[in-house]
Enzyme design. Structure first.
Site, mmCIF file in Angstrom:
data_model
loop_
_atom_site.group_PDB
_atom_site.id
_atom_site.type_symbol
_atom_site.label_atom_id
_atom_site.label_comp_id
_atom_site.label_asym_id
_atom_site.label_seq_id
_atom_site.Cartn_x
_atom_site.Cartn_y
_atom_site.Cartn_z
ATOM 1 N N HIS A 188 35.687 44.248 56.492
ATOM 2 C CA HIS A 188 36.521 44.469 57.671
ATOM 3 C C HIS A 188 36.083 43.561 58.807
ATOM 4 O O HIS A 188 36.900 43.058 59.568
ATOM 5 C CB HIS A 188 36.414 45.921 58.132
ATOM 6 C CG HIS A 188 37.238 46.844 57.311
ATOM 7 N ND1 HIS A 188 38.526 47.153 57.639
ATOM 8 C CD2 HIS A 188 36.968 47.497 56.173
ATOM 9 C CE1 HIS A 188 39.016 47.975 56.740
ATOM 10 N NE2 HIS A 188 38.080 48.200 55.833
ATOM 11 N N ARG A 331 56.623 40.329 47.417
ATOM 12 C CA ARG A 331 56.310 40.361 45.988
ATOM 13 C C ARG A 331 56.108 41.819 45.582
ATOM 14 O O ARG A 331 55.424 42.569 46.280
ATOM 15 C CB ARG A 331 55.020 39.581 45.725
ATOM 16 C CG ARG A 331 54.580 39.742 44.285
ATOM 17 C CD ARG A 331 53.417 38.857 43.958
ATOM 18 N NE ARG A 331 52.180 39.340 44.534
ATOM 19 C CZ ARG A 331 51.045 38.660 44.446
ATOM 20 N NH1 ARG A 331 51.001 37.487 43.852
ATOM 21 N NH2 ARG A 331 49.942 39.157 44.967
ATOM 22 N N GLU A 430 53.695 32.174 36.899
ATOM 23 C CA GLU A 430 52.226 32.155 36.936
ATOM 24 C C GLU A 430 51.616 32.380 35.565
ATOM 25 O O GLU A 430 50.407 32.555 35.434
ATOM 26 C CB GLU A 430 51.659 33.103 37.999
ATOM 27 C CG GLU A 430 52.236 34.485 38.020
ATOM 28 C CD GLU A 430 51.644 35.354 39.134
ATOM 29 O OE1 GLU A 430 50.818 34.893 39.920
ATOM 30 O OE2 GLU A 430 52.025 36.528 39.177
ATOM 31 N N ASN A 453 47.347 30.048 41.278
ATOM 32 C CA ASN A 453 46.029 30.658 41.013
ATOM 33 C C ASN A 453 45.998 31.243 39.610
ATOM 34 O O ASN A 453 45.091 30.980 38.816
ATOM 35 C CB ASN A 453 45.726 31.773 42.022
ATOM 36 C CG ASN A 453 45.871 31.317 43.453
ATOM 37 O OD1 ASN A 453 45.788 30.135 43.725
ATOM 38 N ND2 ASN A 453 46.099 32.240 44.363
ATOM 39 N N ASP A 454 47.018 32.041 39.305
ATOM 40 C CA ASP A 454 47.058 32.629 37.962
ATOM 41 C C ASP A 454 47.517 31.605 36.929
ATOM 42 O O ASP A 454 47.036 31.618 35.792
ATOM 43 C CB ASP A 454 47.971 33.862 37.939
ATOM 44 C CG ASP A 454 47.234 35.091 38.433
ATOM 45 O OD1 ASP A 454 46.088 35.295 37.999
ATOM 46 O OD2 ASP A 454 47.781 35.823 39.256
ATOM 47 N N ARG A 464 39.632 33.246 37.002
ATOM 48 C CA ARG A 464 39.602 32.797 38.399
ATOM 49 C C ARG A 464 38.521 33.495 39.212
ATOM 50 O O ARG A 464 38.137 33.050 40.287
ATOM 51 C CB ARG A 464 40.981 32.991 39.064
ATOM 52 C CG ARG A 464 41.418 34.427 39.117
ATOM 53 C CD ARG A 464 42.869 34.566 39.525
ATOM 54 N NE ARG A 464 43.051 34.720 40.958
ATOM 55 C CZ ARG A 464 44.208 35.036 41.533
ATOM 56 N NH1 ARG A 464 45.301 35.196 40.788
ATOM 57 N NH2 ARG A 464 44.310 35.180 42.829
HETATM 58 C C1 PEP Z 1 48.857 33.157 42.357
HETATM 59 O O1 PEP Z 1 48.483 33.661 41.299
HETATM 60 O O2 PEP Z 1 48.833 31.933 42.591
HETATM 61 C C2 PEP Z 1 49.340 34.033 43.450
HETATM 62 C C3 PEP Z 1 49.922 33.546 44.520
HETATM 63 O O3 PEP Z 1 49.141 35.356 43.322
HETATM 64 P P1 PEP Z 1 47.720 36.093 43.555
HETATM 65 O O4 PEP Z 1 46.728 35.062 44.034
HETATM 66 O O5 PEP Z 1 47.976 37.175 44.530
HETATM 67 O O6 PEP Z 1 47.428 36.575 42.176
HETATM 68 MG MG MG Z 2 49.021 35.732 40.908
#
Ligand code: PEP
Ligand code: MG
Length: 555
Positions: A188, A331, A430, A453-454, A464
């Site tokens: 926080h 989302r 993703e 990212n995914d 990740r």
């Molecule tokens: C991603 O996977 O790139 C994404 C935007 O979703 P998150 O990082 O919340 O999994």
């Molecule tokens: Mg994601």
């Protein structure tokens, strides 16, 4: 001069006076312990009293127009209803002649250690909430008053750690930096500092002593350094760095209000990634053209009971109102894997990242396909909303989501509630599967949003979350770039927008690749909007053909 090193949790540099704060430490009961039944009754009375206090604090903070901050008190109140916690304290009472205070202390230790041992940094940060709410109970049991921490004038606050309720009640005008012995990047304290735009350093260890109170100090929130009684040389360096940062910030201001278009006329929308109302405010301040990713799971991760339709509806409507006509892409719930929500407990899995997460969870627990979509569609009457679905791997998943959305709309209509029947419904790309079948998915989706990212994690089979393999997790790997290209081409052929909302969107060395690939929007943290606009406006995309075998953009 003393130089102390911790973890930089919020960037920026500052000089000022150190204000040391130690939370009162409680130890053992100072009164005779009653019978287990008497002790349990004291516990229940303390819970009732804490519930009353937290409701009052919630109300007071909401009336100060700080609904986001007020949520801390609501979360704590819900923690007091957590059956596991209540049962643990009641069972500990009477064990080895334990009174209620010792039982609360021990339960706090057990629960906070459990949170700390979790993989997710977010869940680790929840340990502060357990300690916070337990301290409230101990104060009540000892008949002590709650004294909010008051700061005399703008100071660098030094603390062991700050409880969420302490951070919320702080007079923000008197805070120029925060340094803590404990905490994490996700705590926080760090979130508060980042939101306020002040530097913070966490995890300095047990090195801040009372003798330092009132001393002159300097903080660098990027390198994670605290100097006590800095030399003139350090003060000069800090001053220069502060000037540079201010100058850079000032220089970026010229891009506010300008179109995000390259020298040769390729335009792209620059959106912000958010998880709360406060983030939406930061998005507006940084001139975001909309929200490209509203991570709605954040409201679930911190709650011990799932938020209801009304609460979600109010939040979504407020977000739309804050964005004042700009589009907001919400989302749907992305819970599971590294994002575990106590209110939606999932059975342990061997491979949670490949298990019951995101759309799979929603398609399995169908109540999830009602509460949140109802709130979203009701909010659609108040602004430009779009909805996108994470972790799609098959066409049928999108078709099921469409059916659920239609059924929600039918019900709202029958109930006479206002909604927009034409809310765009998008697919997140993703998984490699989604990119590979993007031409088919484009028939079911009104837009694509690429979650790099995914997409990187699943394409390269590289977790990740696992720092030890960061060398192998390369979002600019040719395999990932080809999948991005493929999705962009499918989207262009079908005439639907294709955005990127993963972290790679903010990588300025990739902007030319994205523009040349026909990406229509980039969604990044609010602080990256203006640097990205500066980059876009400096580019000539022309007929540039990216080399998809290289692991980076043009340079
Ligand atoms: C991603 O996977 O790139 C994404 C935007 O979703 P998150 O990082 O919340 O999994
Ligand atoms: Mg994601």
């Amino acid at each position: 001069m003393l130089t102390l090193n911790g973890i930089g949790a919020s960037p920026g540099t500052v000089e000022g006076t150190l204000f040391c704060y130690h939370r009162k430490v409680y130890s053992g009961p100072s009164r005779p312990v009653g019978s287990p039944e008497q002790e349990r009754e004291r516990f229940r009375a303390a819970i009732r009293q804490a519930d009353k206090q937290l409701r009052q604090l919630f109300q007071d903070t909401v009336s100060d127009a700080d609904e986001d901050c007020a949520q801390v008190f609501e979360i704590h109140r819900m923690m007091l209803e957590d059956q596991d916690y209540l049962q643990a304290v009641e069972e500990l009472i009477g064990k080895g002649n334990k009174g209620v205070e010792s039982a609360v202390e021990e339960a706090a230790r057990i629960f906070s250690n459990t949170f700390l041992s979790m993989d997710s940094a977010y869940m680790q940060a929840r340990s502060a909430d357990v300690i916070d709410v337990s301290l409230r109970l101990l104060r009540i049991l000892r008949g002590e008053e709650e004294k909010p921490l008051t700061l005399p004038y703008p100071v660098i606050l030094a603390a062991d750690d700050l409880c969420p309720s302490e951070t919320v009640q702080l007079d923000k005008k008197k805070l120029i930096a925060i340094v803590t012995a404990e905490g994490s990047r996700n705590s926080h304290t760090a979130i508060l500092a980042k939101t306020m735009g002040i530097p913070a350093v966490v995890r300095l260890g047990d090195v801040i002593t009372d003798e330092m109170h009132g001393k002159h100090a300097a903080v660098d929130g990027s390198s994670g350094t605290l100097w006590i009684e800095p030399t003139e040389e350090i003060c000069r360096l800090i001053h220069e760095k502060t000037m540079d940062l201010d100058e850079r910030r000032q220089q970026l201001m010229q891009y506010k209000g300008l179109p995000s278009v390259s020298r040769d006329g390729v335009s792209v929308k620059l959106f912000a990634n958010v998880g709360s109302l406060e983030d939406c405010e930061a998005a507006v301040e940084n001139d975001a053209e909309g929200i490209g990713l509203f991570r709605t799971e954040f409201q679930y991760l911190s709650a011990s009971a799932c938020p209801g339709e009304e609460e979600l509806f109010r939040l979504y409507r407020n977000a739309l109102q804050t964005m004042d006509g700009r589009p907001v892409i919400f989302r749907t719930l992305d819970i599971g894997a590294d994002k575990q929500a106590p209110c939606l407990p999932l059975p342990p899995e061997e491979n949670p990242a490949m298990g019951m997460r995101a759309v799979r969870l929603c398609l399995t627990r169908t109540e999830l396909l009602r509460t949140q979509p109802r709130a979203l569609y009701r909010a659609s009457a108040f602004g430009r909303i779009a909805i996108m679905v994470p972790m799609i791997a098959s066409v049928w998943e999108m078709q099921e989501i469409r059916k659920a959305a239609s059924s929600v709309c039918r019900d709202l209509g029958a109930e006479g509630l206002a909604y927009n029947p034409n809310v765009p419904l998008g697919t997140m790309i993703e998984t490699p599967a989604a990119a590979l079948i993007s031409a088919d998915l484009a028939k079911e989706a009104d837009f694509f949003s690429i979650g790099t990212n995914d997409l990187t994690q699943y394409t390269l089979a590289a977790d990740r979350q696992n720092g030890s393999i960061h060398l192998f997790y390369d979002a600019r790997h040719p395999a990932v770039l080809r999948l991005i290209r493929m999705a962009a081409e499918s989207g262009a052929k079908a005439g639907i927008p294709v955005g990127i909302c993963g972290d790679l969107a903010a990588d300025l060395t990739m902007t030319d690749f994205f523009l040349a690939s026909g990406i229509t929007s980039l969604s990044v943290p609010a602080s990256m909007i203006l640097p990205l606009r500066e980059r876009v406006r400096s580019l000539t995309v022309g007929g540039w053909e990216p080399d998809l075998n290289k692991t980076s953009g043009r340079g």
